[in-house]
Design a protein around this motif. Sequence first.
Motif, mmCIF file in Angstrom:
data_model
loop_
_atom_site.group_PDB
_atom_site.id
_atom_site.type_symbol
_atom_site.label_atom_id
_atom_site.label_comp_id
_atom_site.label_asym_id
_atom_site.label_seq_id
_atom_site.Cartn_x
_atom_site.Cartn_y
_atom_site.Cartn_z
ATOM 1 N N THR A 16 0.850 -1.196 0.000
ATOM 2 C CA THR A 16 0.000 0.000 0.000
ATOM 3 C C THR A 16 0.879 1.237 0.000
ATOM 4 O O THR A 16 1.848 1.313 0.761
ATOM 5 C CB THR A 16 -0.899 0.001 1.253
ATOM 6 O OG1 THR A 16 -1.706 -1.169 1.259
ATOM 7 C CG2 THR A 16 -1.792 1.234 1.257
ATOM 8 N N PRO A 17 0.582 2.210 -0.836
ATOM 9 C CA PRO A 17 1.384 3.443 -0.827
ATOM 10 C C PRO A 17 1.428 4.056 0.569
ATOM 11 O O PRO A 17 0.423 4.026 1.294
ATOM 12 C CB PRO A 17 0.637 4.341 -1.821
ATOM 13 C CG PRO A 17 -0.086 3.398 -2.712
ATOM 14 C CD PRO A 17 -0.475 2.234 -1.858
ATOM 15 N N PRO A 18 2.562 4.602 0.983
ATOM 16 C CA PRO A 18 2.686 5.167 2.334
ATOM 17 C C PRO A 18 1.642 6.218 2.658
ATOM 18 O O PRO A 18 1.120 6.272 3.772
ATOM 19 C CB PRO A 18 4.104 5.756 2.334
ATOM 20 C CG PRO A 18 4.837 4.990 1.292
ATOM 21 C CD PRO A 18 3.830 4.673 0.235
ATOM 22 N N GLY A 19 1.311 7.052 1.678
ATOM 23 C CA GLY A 19 0.313 8.087 1.923
ATOM 24 C C GLY A 19 -1.057 7.516 2.223
ATOM 25 O O GLY A 19 -1.759 7.986 3.129
ATOM 26 N N ARG A 20 -1.437 6.475 1.479
ATOM 27 C CA ARG A 20 -2.740 5.856 1.715
ATOM 28 C C ARG A 20 -2.763 5.142 3.061
ATOM 29 O O ARG A 20 -3.764 5.181 3.784
ATOM 30 C CB ARG A 20 -3.056 4.868 0.594
ATOM 31 C CG ARG A 20 -4.459 4.263 0.680
ATOM 32 C CD ARG A 20 -4.681 3.247 -0.422
ATOM 33 N NE ARG A 20 -4.514 3.859 -1.743
ATOM 34 C CZ ARG A 20 -4.537 3.158 -2.872
ATOM 35 N NH1 ARG A 20 -4.699 1.835 -2.838
ATOM 36 N NH2 ARG A 20 -4.397 3.774 -4.026
#
Length: 260
Positions: A16-20
């Motif tokens: 999962t992307p860090p921002g999400r």
Amino acid sequence: MSRITELDLSPHPTATPPGRAALRQGLVEAGLQLRNGEQLLLSLLIPVAALMLGRFALPQLIDFAELAPSVLALALWSSGFTAVAIATGFERRYGVLERLASTPLQRRGLVLGKVIGVGLIATCQLVMLAVLALVLGWRPVGGAAPAVATLLTSVTAMAAFVAAALLLAGRLRAEITLAWANVAHLALALGGGILVPLAALPGPLATVVAFLPTGALGEAWRQLSTGAGAGLVIWAPLVVTAVWAAVLIGLATKGFRWMS
């Protein structure tokens, strides 16, 4: 014959992307705070009581134009520092953070998630308290520039408060964190520029408090309310809180300990 669309059931083992991940953690943090009665007491009930008392019981002791912004700053200080420090300290004690340590969230994601969660709560909190203050007669006289400066100062101050809370809760035992968080909350609320304006403090103390994130936040809100700031002065609190936020987020990211 109609064409049958083939479904692609192959796995996609991408992270999962860090921002999400930080955003989802922030939503979880906000939900947990809403279900905590002590957090609601700190973030909403006490500020509401302060506004009501100041408006109806003690109007001769303090100008409501100064009380209302001070209470808004107090609410942000309570939610951003005290509530986060206490909750995180006991999460760490009971092993919650040890389980988070086994996920891809990592330290930076936890810090950002806490900031996002508190930001969501603080937004709802500020809207409700500001509406109540307006109903009670608060009329801020600052223009667009003070409003923008106050908003940005509040965002950076909250980031600094959350990072300081994580640094405290990540280094000390839960009981010690509880004690220090409450002491710091009272000390800085009364003597750190939150409730008492800098002009009312002794000269040397006022100089020191002006460079604290609490003092900068309180002055930003009071400038918006009374229109006291002008020119570059209205942006000074933002510079102070931005520097504190950068330093404390860096320290919290490096110094936060997952294990109790």
